[in-house]
Design a protein around this motif. Structure first.
Motif, mmCIF file in Angstrom:
data_model
loop_
_atom_site.group_PDB
_atom_site.id
_atom_site.type_symbol
_atom_site.label_atom_id
_atom_site.label_comp_id
_atom_site.label_asym_id
_atom_site.label_seq_id
_atom_site.Cartn_x
_atom_site.Cartn_y
_atom_site.Cartn_z
ATOM 1 N N ALA A 278 39.648 5.388 24.485
ATOM 2 C CA ALA A 278 38.851 5.836 25.625
ATOM 3 C C ALA A 278 38.264 4.631 26.349
ATOM 4 O O ALA A 278 38.189 4.611 27.594
ATOM 5 N N GLY A 279 37.862 3.624 25.565
ATOM 6 C CA GLY A 279 37.326 2.405 26.167
ATOM 7 C C GLY A 279 38.368 1.660 26.978
ATOM 8 O O GLY A 279 38.096 1.177 28.083
ATOM 9 N N VAL A 280 39.581 1.571 26.431
ATOM 10 C CA VAL A 280 40.669 0.885 27.140
ATOM 11 C C VAL A 280 40.984 1.605 28.452
ATOM 12 O O VAL A 280 41.148 0.979 29.502
ATOM 13 N N VAL A 281 41.072 2.946 28.375
ATOM 14 C CA VAL A 281 41.364 3.731 29.581
ATOM 15 C C VAL A 281 40.252 3.543 30.619
ATOM 16 O O VAL A 281 40.524 3.348 31.812
ATOM 17 N N GLY A 282 38.993 3.602 30.150
ATOM 18 C CA GLY A 282 37.857 3.429 31.061
ATOM 19 C C GLY A 282 37.865 2.065 31.722
ATOM 20 O O GLY A 282 37.668 1.950 32.942
ATOM 21 N N VAL A 283 38.088 1.021 30.919
ATOM 22 C CA VAL A 283 38.131 -0.338 31.472
ATOM 23 C C VAL A 283 39.327 -0.484 32.408
ATOM 24 O O VAL A 283 39.241 -1.141 33.456
ATOM 25 N N GLY A 284 40.453 0.146 32.046
ATOM 26 C CA GLY A 284 41.647 0.082 32.886
ATOM 27 C C GLY A 284 41.410 0.699 34.256
ATOM 28 O O GLY A 284 41.794 0.126 35.292
ATOM 29 N N ILE A 285 40.771 1.874 34.289
ATOM 30 C CA ILE A 285 40.468 2.529 35.565
ATOM 31 C C ILE A 285 39.477 1.697 36.374
ATOM 32 O O ILE A 285 39.627 1.531 37.594
ATOM 33 N N SER A 286 38.483 1.166 35.686
ATOM 34 C CA SER A 286 37.483 0.328 36.368
ATOM 35 C C SER A 286 38.131 -0.910 36.964
ATOM 36 O O SER A 286 37.822 -1.307 38.102
ATOM 37 N N ALA A 287 39.042 -1.521 36.197
ATOM 38 C CA ALA A 287 39.739 -2.709 36.683
ATOM 39 C C ALA A 287 40.624 -2.363 37.883
ATOM 40 O O ALA A 287 40.696 -3.123 38.861
ATOM 41 N N TRP A 288 41.272 -1.201 37.819
ATOM 42 C CA TRP A 288 42.132 -0.782 38.930
ATOM 43 C C TRP A 288 41.315 -0.565 40.200
ATOM 44 O O TRP A 288 41.718 -0.981 41.293
ATOM 45 N N LEU A 289 40.159 0.072 40.059
ATOM 46 C CA LEU A 289 39.298 0.304 41.219
ATOM 47 C C LEU A 289 38.849 -1.018 41.842
ATOM 48 O O LEU A 289 38.901 -1.194 43.069
ATOM 49 N N ALA A 290 38.382 -1.926 40.990
ATOM 50 C CA ALA A 290 37.903 -3.214 41.506
ATOM 51 C C ALA A 290 39.031 -4.013 42.141
ATOM 52 O O ALA A 290 38.852 -4.648 43.194
ATOM 53 N N ASN A 291 40.212 -3.969 41.524
ATOM 54 C CA ASN A 291 41.350 -4.713 42.060
ATOM 55 C C ASN A 291 41.836 -4.113 43.377
ATOM 56 O O ASN A 291 42.252 -4.839 44.286
ATOM 57 N N THR A 292 41.762 -2.767 43.477
ATOM 58 C CA THR A 292 42.227 -2.089 44.688
ATOM 59 C C THR A 292 41.324 -2.391 45.876
ATOM 60 O O THR A 292 41.801 -2.647 46.994
#
Length: 260
Positions: free
Chosen positions: A120-134
């Protein structure tokens, strides 16, 4: 008091239940629906990550995921902040945060422990990273947490309106109340208040952090810092206060009787 044969009588009085420990009535225990009620309450509490210690009280640290669980929730965001502060480059900072979350998953694999929290942490960090990168905005790394808080607030308020307050579902299991507390208006009010306390904790996060988010990059350090302080530490504090507020009244011991 002695009896005719001179032997001492046996004390047949039931011991007073320990403080903060509710014992279900015999009828509730023996009812045909008791197993399903107990399993429902226990399952909900366990899925929510709530644990009780050997004394029958809620284990605050373990309920927050233990030391490792707290580290899993804190370190990716901290690594991102430190990396971005040093490099001022979004891409390597996001990669560092993702790598940190991935390390915890590998550690759990080695330990053969459940992967739910780490994944869940990996998924959360992944989504957060995608948002920031986008968007190209570093502060958007933390925006997912706002929506998560809003979802939890909405769910808990709904549980209060429906008279199934989340605090009752969680603490009722720890206190061996099952779902019997719903039949007691006073206990229902207490657990509703306990749920409001948790709602207040989540709302406080939004009140403090959202203005910092809208400050943009100048507010990033403050946003990240408050995110850490108002994460697991504030959650544990709110859980502890809710536990105390919902504490059932201690059952008074019956006075002993004696014969003249």
């Amino acid at each position: 008091m002695t009896v005719a044969n001179g032997s001492e009588p046996k004390d047949t009085r039931r011991p007073t239940p320990p403080e903060d420990h509710v014992v279900l009535p015999d009828a509730a225990k023996a009812g045909p629906d008791s197993p399903s009620v107990s399993e429902l309450a226990a399952g909900y509490a366990e899925k929510a990550g709530l644990h009780r210690n050997s004394a029958g009280h809620v284990d605050m640290l373990k309920s927050a995921g233990g030391v490792q669980g707290i580290a899993e929730s804190i370190l990716p965001g901290l690594v991102f902040l430190v990396a971005f502060t040093i490099t001022r480059d979004l891409t390597p900072s996001l990669i560092a945060a993702l790598a940190t979350a991935a390390v915890f998953t590998v550690v759990r694999l080695i330990q053969r422990r459940p992967l739910t929290q780490a994944l869940a942490g990996v998924v959360g960090v992944g989504i957060s990273a995608w948002l920031a990168n986008t968007t190209g905005k570093a502060e958007d790394f933390y925006v997912l947490g706002f929506f998560t808080n809003i979802a939890y607030i909405a769910g808990m308020v709904l549980s209060i309106v429906l008279k199934w307050p989340v605090a009752g579902l969680l603490f009722g299991f720890v206190r061996n109340e099952g779902l019997e507390w719903r039949k007691d208006a006073e206990r229902l009010r207490a657990y509703s208040l306990g749920t409001w306390i948790v709602v207040a904790v989540l709302a406080l996060r939004l009140v403090v952090q959202v203005p910092l988010y809208f400050m943009g990059e100048p507010g990033l350090t403050a946003l990240a810092t408050t995110r850490l302080l108002m994460g697991a530490p504030l959650y544990i504090l709110g859980l502890w206060v809710a536990w105390l507020v919902t504490k059932p009244a201690t059952q008074p011991s019956k006075p002993s009787s004696s014969a003249d």
